[in-house]
Every structure is written in structure tokens, then in C-alpha cells.
Design a protein around this motif. Structure first.
Motif, PDB file in Angstrom:
ATOM      1  N   THR A  87      90.903  -3.041  -4.432  1.00 30.67           N
ATOM      2  CA  THR A  87      91.105  -3.340  -3.082  1.00 30.67           C
ATOM      3  C   THR A  87      92.233  -2.806  -2.433  1.00 30.67           C
ATOM      4  OG1 THR A  87      89.834  -5.189  -3.527  1.00 30.67           O
ATOM      5  CG2 THR A  87      90.846  -5.166  -1.075  1.00 30.67           C
ATOM      6  N   GLY A  88      92.337  -2.109  -1.489  1.00 28.67           N
ATOM      7  CA  GLY A  88      93.265  -1.345  -0.730  1.00 28.67           C
ATOM      8  C   GLY A  88      93.724   0.043  -1.008  1.00 28.67           C
ATOM      9  N   LYS A 120      91.382   2.176  -1.174  1.00 27.18           N
ATOM     10  CA  LYS A 120      90.344   3.217  -0.839  1.00 27.18           C
ATOM     11  C   LYS A 120      90.811   4.090   0.348  1.00 27.18           C
ATOM     12  CE  LYS A 120      86.942  -0.185  -1.220  1.00 27.18           C
ATOM     13  NZ  LYS A 120      85.948  -1.378  -0.695  1.00 27.18           N
ATOM     14  N   THR A 133     101.078  -5.332  -0.912  1.00 28.63           N
ATOM     15  CA  THR A 133     101.264  -6.272  -1.957  1.00 28.63           C
ATOM     16  C   THR A 133     102.251  -5.667  -3.079  1.00 28.63           C
ATOM     17  OG1 THR A 133      99.515  -4.503  -2.676  1.00 28.63           O
ATOM     18  CG2 THR A 133      98.718  -6.552  -1.853  1.00 28.63           C
ATOM     19  N   LYS A 186      90.450   6.536   3.510  1.00 31.82           N
ATOM     20  CA  LYS A 186      90.118   6.325   4.969  1.00 31.82           C
ATOM     21  C   LYS A 186      89.036   7.673   5.159  1.00 31.82           C
ATOM     22  CE  LYS A 186      93.480   3.685   7.779  1.00 31.82           C
ATOM     23  NZ  LYS A 186      94.277   3.867   8.767  1.00 31.82           N
ATOM     24  N   PHE A 192      94.553  -9.503  10.956  1.00 30.13           N
ATOM     25  CA  PHE A 192      95.277  -9.085   9.562  1.00 30.13           C
ATOM     26  C   PHE A 192      94.128  -7.558   9.334  1.00 30.13           C
ATOM     27  CE2 PHE A 192      96.133 -13.353   9.657  1.00 30.13           C
ATOM     28  CZ  PHE A 192      97.447 -13.656   9.361  1.00 30.13           C
ATOM     29  N   ASP A 193      95.253  -6.632   9.270  1.00 24.66           N
ATOM     30  CA  ASP A 193      94.358  -5.416   8.763  1.00 24.66           C
ATOM     31  C   ASP A 193      94.616  -5.369   7.259  1.00 24.66           C
ATOM     32  OD1 ASP A 193      93.415  -2.701   8.883  1.00 24.66           O
ATOM     33  OD2 ASP A 193      95.509  -1.938   9.529  1.00 24.66           O
ATOM     34  N   GLU A 194      93.616  -4.950   6.598  1.00 26.13           N
ATOM     35  CA  GLU A 194      93.197  -4.714   5.171  1.00 26.13           C
ATOM     36  C   GLU A 194      94.447  -3.727   4.525  1.00 26.13           C
ATOM     37  OE1 GLU A 194      89.658  -4.598   3.208  1.00 26.13           O
ATOM     38  OE2 GLU A 194      88.889  -5.983   4.729  1.00 26.13           O
ATOM     39  N   ASP A 195      94.609  -2.517   5.452  1.00 23.38           N
ATOM     40  CA  ASP A 195      95.327  -1.712   4.933  1.00 23.38           C
ATOM     41  C   ASP A 195      96.857  -2.101   5.003  1.00 23.38           C
ATOM     42  OD1 ASP A 195      93.231   0.170   4.514  1.00 23.38           O
ATOM     43  OD2 ASP A 195      93.286   0.951   6.713  1.00 23.38           O
ATOM     44  N   LYS A 196      97.350  -2.716   5.914  1.00 20.67           N
ATOM     45  CA  LYS A 196      98.698  -3.032   6.056  1.00 20.67           C
ATOM     46  C   LYS A 196      98.750  -4.086   4.671  1.00 20.67           C
ATOM     47  CE  LYS A 196      99.639  -2.206  10.864  1.00 20.67           C
ATOM     48  NZ  LYS A 196      99.791  -3.019  12.095  1.00 20.67           N
ATOM     49  N   ALA A 197      97.735  -4.997   4.586  1.00 18.84           N
ATOM     50  CA  ALA A 197      98.054  -6.001   3.541  1.00 18.84           C
ATOM     51  C   ALA A 197      98.070  -5.348   2.178  1.00 18.84           C
ATOM     52  CB  ALA A 197      96.569  -7.166   3.705  1.00 18.84           C
ATOM     53  N   SER A 198      97.223  -4.503   1.910  1.00 15.05           N
ATOM     54  CA  SER A 198      97.410  -3.727   0.570  1.00 15.05           C
ATOM     55  C   SER A 198      98.832  -2.829   0.400  1.00 15.05           C
ATOM     56  CB  SER A 198      96.294  -2.532   0.556  1.00 15.05           C
ATOM     57  OG  SER A 198      96.506  -1.650   1.370  1.00 15.05           O
TER      58      SER A 198
END
Length: 110
Positions: free
Chosen positions: A103-104, A106, A75, A108, A66-72
Motif C-alpha cells: 500500500t502506498g 502504487k 510511513t 499514479k 487524509f490522503d493515502e499518498d501523503k500517509a505512505s
């Protein structure tokens, strides 16, 4: 010979009962399954197989990592707006702990 009521009650209570008309469902077919039971068992087996196939298909669609960028990115917008509003309010009040970016969001740094 005439019996009193007490003797009659005692005689009736002392007699052993005869065989019942209904032996409690343990007649000739007791312990045998019906064709309906077989049909139900087959239907349950088929439904379990279909549910397992469906669950396997859905689990294969999930990502391995699970990638945090894709999850953000996934949302809902209202959650992002609420986090941004909370961060803006924290900056205005001067609270350093709550002033962090949500979160999300940030950037890169590569």
C-alpha cells in the motif's frame, strides 16, 4: 449489697452510653468548605481550560481529509522495506495474492 459478676456485666451492658467526646467529625465546622477547597477548584478549572485550548490547537493541525499518498510518504522506512521484502518473496514463490504491491507504493495513473 454485693453484686455478682453476671449482674455487673448485665448492668454495664444495659446502660445507655453518654455523649461521645468526638461526634464523628460533625463538630462546629461540619459542612463548611475551607479556602483550600476554593483554591483547588480554581486550579482544576484553569487546568481544564488549558487542556481544552491545547487539544483544540492540536486538532486544528490535523488535515480534514487524509490522503493515502501523503500517509505512505510518512510511513517509516523500515515498514516500507518490510512490505517490499514481503512482496519480493511472494513474487519468487509464485503466490499471486501476496504478490500485490504494498500500500502506498502504487504509481499514479493520471
Amino acid at each position: 449489697m454485693r453484686m455478682s459478676a453476671q449482674e455487673t456485666v448485665a448492668l454495664v451492658l444495659a446502660q445507655t452510653p453518654g455523649p461521645p467526646q468526638d461526634p464523628g467529625g460533625q463538630g462546629e465546622d461540619f459542612g463548611k468548605s475551607s479556602p483550600l477547597g476554593l483554591v483547588l477548584l480554581i486550579v482544576f478549572a484553569i487546568s481544564v481550560v488549558l487542556l481544552v485550548r491545547s487539544m483544540t490547537k492540536h486538532l486544528k493541525k490535523l488535515p480534514v481529509v487524509f490522503d493515502e499518498d501523503k500517509a505512505s510518504a510518512a510511513t517509516p522506512a523500515r515498514v516500507k522495506r518490510a512490505e517490499a521484502a514481503a512482496a519480493k518473496e511472494a513474487e519468487e514463490t509464485g503466490e499471486p495474492e501476496a504478490a500485490e504491491e504494498p500500500t502506498g507504493s502504487k504509481a499514479k495513473t493520471e
